[in-house]
Design an enzyme around this catalytic site. Sequence first.
Site: not given
Ligand code: EPU
Length: 417
Positions: A22-23, A116, A121-122, A304, A326, A396
């Site tokens: 998915k990701n 989710c 998640r900023p 995850d 995380i 999803r």
């Molecule tokens: N973060 C910030 N600022 C940012 C970006 C991230 O503070 O600009 C923080 C987030 O709030 C979080 C941490 O950094 O606490 C990690 O966030 P990351 O950006 O790595 O997560 P993401 O890209 O939003 C993806 C996956 C998630 C998975 C995470 C970590 C996708 C679409 N989603 O999220 O998948 O948990 O990486 O591996 O790729 C899931 O599949 O259930 C899922 C939530």
Amino acid sequence: MKRIRIEGGHKLQGTIRISGAKNSAVALVPASLLSDEVVKIDNIPNISDIDALNEILMYLGAKVTRTGELMTIDSSSIINKEIPEEISKKLRASYYFMSSLLGKYKHVEMYFPGGCAIGARPIDQTLKGYRALGATVKEEGNRFTIDADELHGAEVYLDMPSVGATVNTILVAVKAKGETVIENAAKEPEIVNVATFLNNMGAKITGAGTSTIRITGVDYLGSCFTEVIPDRIEAGTYMIAGALMGENLRIENIITEHVDSLINKLKEMGVSIKEERDAVEITAVEKMKGVRVKTLGYPGFPTDLQQPLTTLLTQCTGTSTLEETIYENRFQNVPYLVNMGADIKIDGKKIRIQGPNPLIGSNVVATDLRAGACLVLAGLKAEGETTIDNVEHVLRGYENIIEKLTNVGAKIVLEEI
Ligand code: EPU
């Protein structure tokens, strides 16, 4: 509304084939817009997150065909228009479109992405990347207007190795002038998949999979073919199902290296695992030992799989601890597991699980995707019947979950309520 109903206690035997990740897929599909020619992506999972991205592609005017797992995308005549909030808030990955459109047209208008509700998640690190590469970002509430006269290479140091910010910065940098260096980049396999896809189109990206990624901008990106890597989180979820109820349950089409952190924890618990190059076979054992787990970026233990693993830890002897580093709000599954008979205490970022405790079927709710997966696993193990509401979240991210589990002996149905 959709509900899953499970009659627990049935052994799982046979083979589960893992789908495309998915990701990865949710990044590859928006990345395809950067090409001026037709691209083909194989092993696309049939999940509702992909349907939502497809909706955005069609809205922008891309020509898309899906034949089984193969998706063909021709975005040579798309129109760069504002993506409405109703569509962008359906999923987190919608903001990958923001980056592809910015990288291609130097202008984009879009709303804050969905995803989710597992923490704040900023997207500050993504915006930092845009600004470093020469874009100006106007924020009006949830709405973003991002412009650049010219996108140019820059050094971007991420405050944390964010998967999203790493992918977004790559997407903007591939056509920017000069070299971009991302430091403290996320190292997840999904990032390697995206970089390989873009390199197949003609991009110049090196270092994906390490914490320093270098991108030299190119003017033109052409046609290409790529395959989505196997979903390590789906694989991990079914491996945990195997540890709970498996009798030689075979999980195939995986890259075992991608699930090493889980395999090691399962071995530490005493679970019986046979490893092959692209498959594992798991049989539940009488007695498992409690362990300590801490979620980390790849190659650490993935956040995850934290919620799915919690179900297994309720069956281990002694105290287990699970620390979530995380997300701030990824324990919403816990009260439901407690309802089912688990002994779990939340203590800030950690949970303490005392076991083993029998799980009893109950009526529960999937608050998010992986919480839903955790409850499906609990339902498979529990005595009696479990119903899980709000399973749209589960659909999803898990392709054909009902069929895959039914085929190996689970009694599980999906109902419309
Ligand atoms: N973060 C910030 N600022 C940012 C970006 C991230 O503070 O600009 C923080 C987030 O709030 C979080 C941490 O950094 O606490 C990690 O966030 P990351 O950006 O790595 O997560 P993401 O890209 O939003 C993806 C996956 C998630 C998975 C995470 C970590 C996708 C679409 N989603 O999220 O998948 O948990 O990486 O591996 O790729 C899931 O599949 O259930 C899922 C939530």
